[in-house]
Design a protein around this motif. Structure first.
Motif, short mmCIF file in Angstrom:
data_model
loop_
_atom_site.label_atom_id
_atom_site.label_comp_id
_atom_site.label_asym_id
_atom_site.label_seq_id
_atom_site.Cartn_x
_atom_site.Cartn_y
_atom_site.Cartn_z
N GLU A 1 7.00 7.63 -19.74
CA GLU A 1 6.88 9.15 -18.83
C GLU A 1 5.79 9.15 -17.75
N ALA A 2 4.57 8.54 -17.63
CA ALA A 2 3.64 8.57 -15.95
C ALA A 2 2.67 6.84 -16.12
N PRO A 3 1.89 7.05 -15.61
CA PRO A 3 1.09 5.56 -15.43
C PRO A 3 0.37 6.31 -16.17
N GLY A 4 -0.42 5.69 -16.62
CA GLY A 4 -1.87 5.63 -17.27
C GLY A 4 -3.35 4.83 -16.30
N ARG A 5 -4.05 4.57 -17.06
CA ARG A 5 -4.88 4.58 -15.80
C ARG A 5 -4.80 2.92 -15.94
N TYR B 1 10.79 7.31 -29.85
CA TYR B 1 9.20 7.99 -29.29
C TYR B 1 9.26 6.82 -28.35
N HIS B 2 8.07 7.76 -27.95
CA HIS B 2 7.11 6.98 -26.34
C HIS B 2 5.81 5.82 -28.32
N PRO B 3 5.53 4.51 -27.10
CA PRO B 3 4.98 3.36 -27.95
C PRO B 3 4.39 4.01 -28.05
N ARG C 1 2.04 -1.82 -12.03
CA ARG C 1 2.35 -1.55 -13.04
C ARG C 1 3.05 -1.28 -14.12
N PRO C 2 4.47 -1.03 -14.44
CA PRO C 2 4.25 -0.07 -15.98
C PRO C 2 3.99 -0.52 -16.63
N PHE C 3 3.24 0.26 -17.85
CA PHE C 3 3.20 -0.69 -19.25
C PHE C 3 2.75 -1.73 -19.61
N CYS C 4 1.63 -2.03 -18.58
CA CYS C 4 0.42 -3.25 -18.79
C CYS C 4 -1.19 -2.50 -19.64
N ALA D 1 -2.19 0.15 -23.42
CA ALA D 1 -2.44 -0.35 -24.26
C ALA D 1 -1.40 -0.11 -25.40
N ALA D 2 -0.15 0.67 -24.39
CA ALA D 2 1.48 1.24 -24.38
C ALA D 2 2.38 0.12 -24.16
N GLY D 3 2.19 -0.60 -22.93
CA GLY D 3 2.32 -1.57 -22.41
C GLY D 3 2.65 -3.26 -23.87
N1 URA Z 1 2.95 5.15 -20.47
C1 URA Z 1 3.94 5.60 -19.96
O1 URA Z 1 4.86 6.35 -20.06
N2 URA Z 1 4.07 5.05 -19.03
C2 URA Z 1 3.59 3.65 -18.43
O2 URA Z 1 3.87 2.91 -17.67
C3 URA Z 1 2.20 3.87 -19.36
C4 URA Z 1 2.02 4.75 -19.91
#
Ligand code: URA
Length: 192
Positions: free
Chosen positions: A49-53, A167-169, A60-63, A65-67
């Motif tokens: 979706e979009a980067p978190g904090r 689903y989103h992780p 870096r994407p998904f690094c 909790a969701a990562g």
């Molecule tokens: N959630 C997202 O959708 N993307 C990320 O990069 C991190 C969390």
């Protein structure tokens, strides 16, 4: 231009995207845009979706909790993270992790479109509702759109490209029961 050079060009353009509603929030907080990461010849492309904090802090994407959950899911199907390409529709962090706005999806979508052209994946796995809707519409599958609970783990074909909405992780953080459902979805992905 090589694939890496094309990706760098996207990075440079997003870096300078002053007309983005998220540009000021990024620069005022010392955040980075998150372009994407992974194998430029990947068969599978994951679109969140979009980067978190954490992501905006590191670029870096998904690094965060969701990562961690995504890493565990990839490990569960024995797919190394380095083999896939991971990105998001929206490349900058929305304030306080709110959902992306339609105008943000509109401004960042063309960058994602270019990334898909560069990578030419065989399979696109969308993570969450926003990338599912964007990708299904982009590939002419709008009429198949239903709620994510009905779409999760199904495979759709667009001219040979397979699209697998998942689903989103991060959804598992709030609903532990979804872990099994996501694991099943990743198994389906593996079989494809
Ligand atoms: N959630 C997202 O959708 N993307 C990320 O990069 C991190 C969390």
């Amino acid at each position: 231009m090589t694939k890496t050079e094309q990706m760098k060009k996207i990075r440079d353009e997003v870096f300078e995207l002053k007309n983005s509603p998220l540009y000021q929030y990024r620069t005022e907080n010392g955040f980075f845009p998150v372009i994407g990461e992974g194998n430029h010849d990947a068969d599978i492309m994951f679109i969140g979706e979009a980067p978190g904090r954490n992501e905006a802090k590191t670029g870096r994407p998904f690094c965060g909790a969701a990562g961690k959950i995504l890493d565990d899911l990839l490990a569960s199907i024995k797919v190394p993270r380095e083999n896939v390409y991971i990105t998001n529709i929206v490349k900058d962090r929305p304030q306080n992790n709110r959902d992306p706005l339609p105008e943000e999806i509109e401004i960042y979508g063309p960058f994602l479109d270019r990334q898909i052209k560069i990578i030419e994946p065989k399979v696109i796995a969308t993570l969450g509702r926003y990338s599912m809707e964007y990708i299904m519409k982009k590939f002419g599958l709008e009429s198949e759109l239903k709620t994510i609970s009905l779409m999760h783990g199904k495979s759709f074909d667009s001219g040979g490209l397979k699209i697998v909405p998942l689903y989103h992780p991060a959804a598992t953080i709030y609903n532990r029961d979804l872990i099994k459902t996501l694991e099943e979805g990743f198994k389906i992905l593996k079989n494809i």
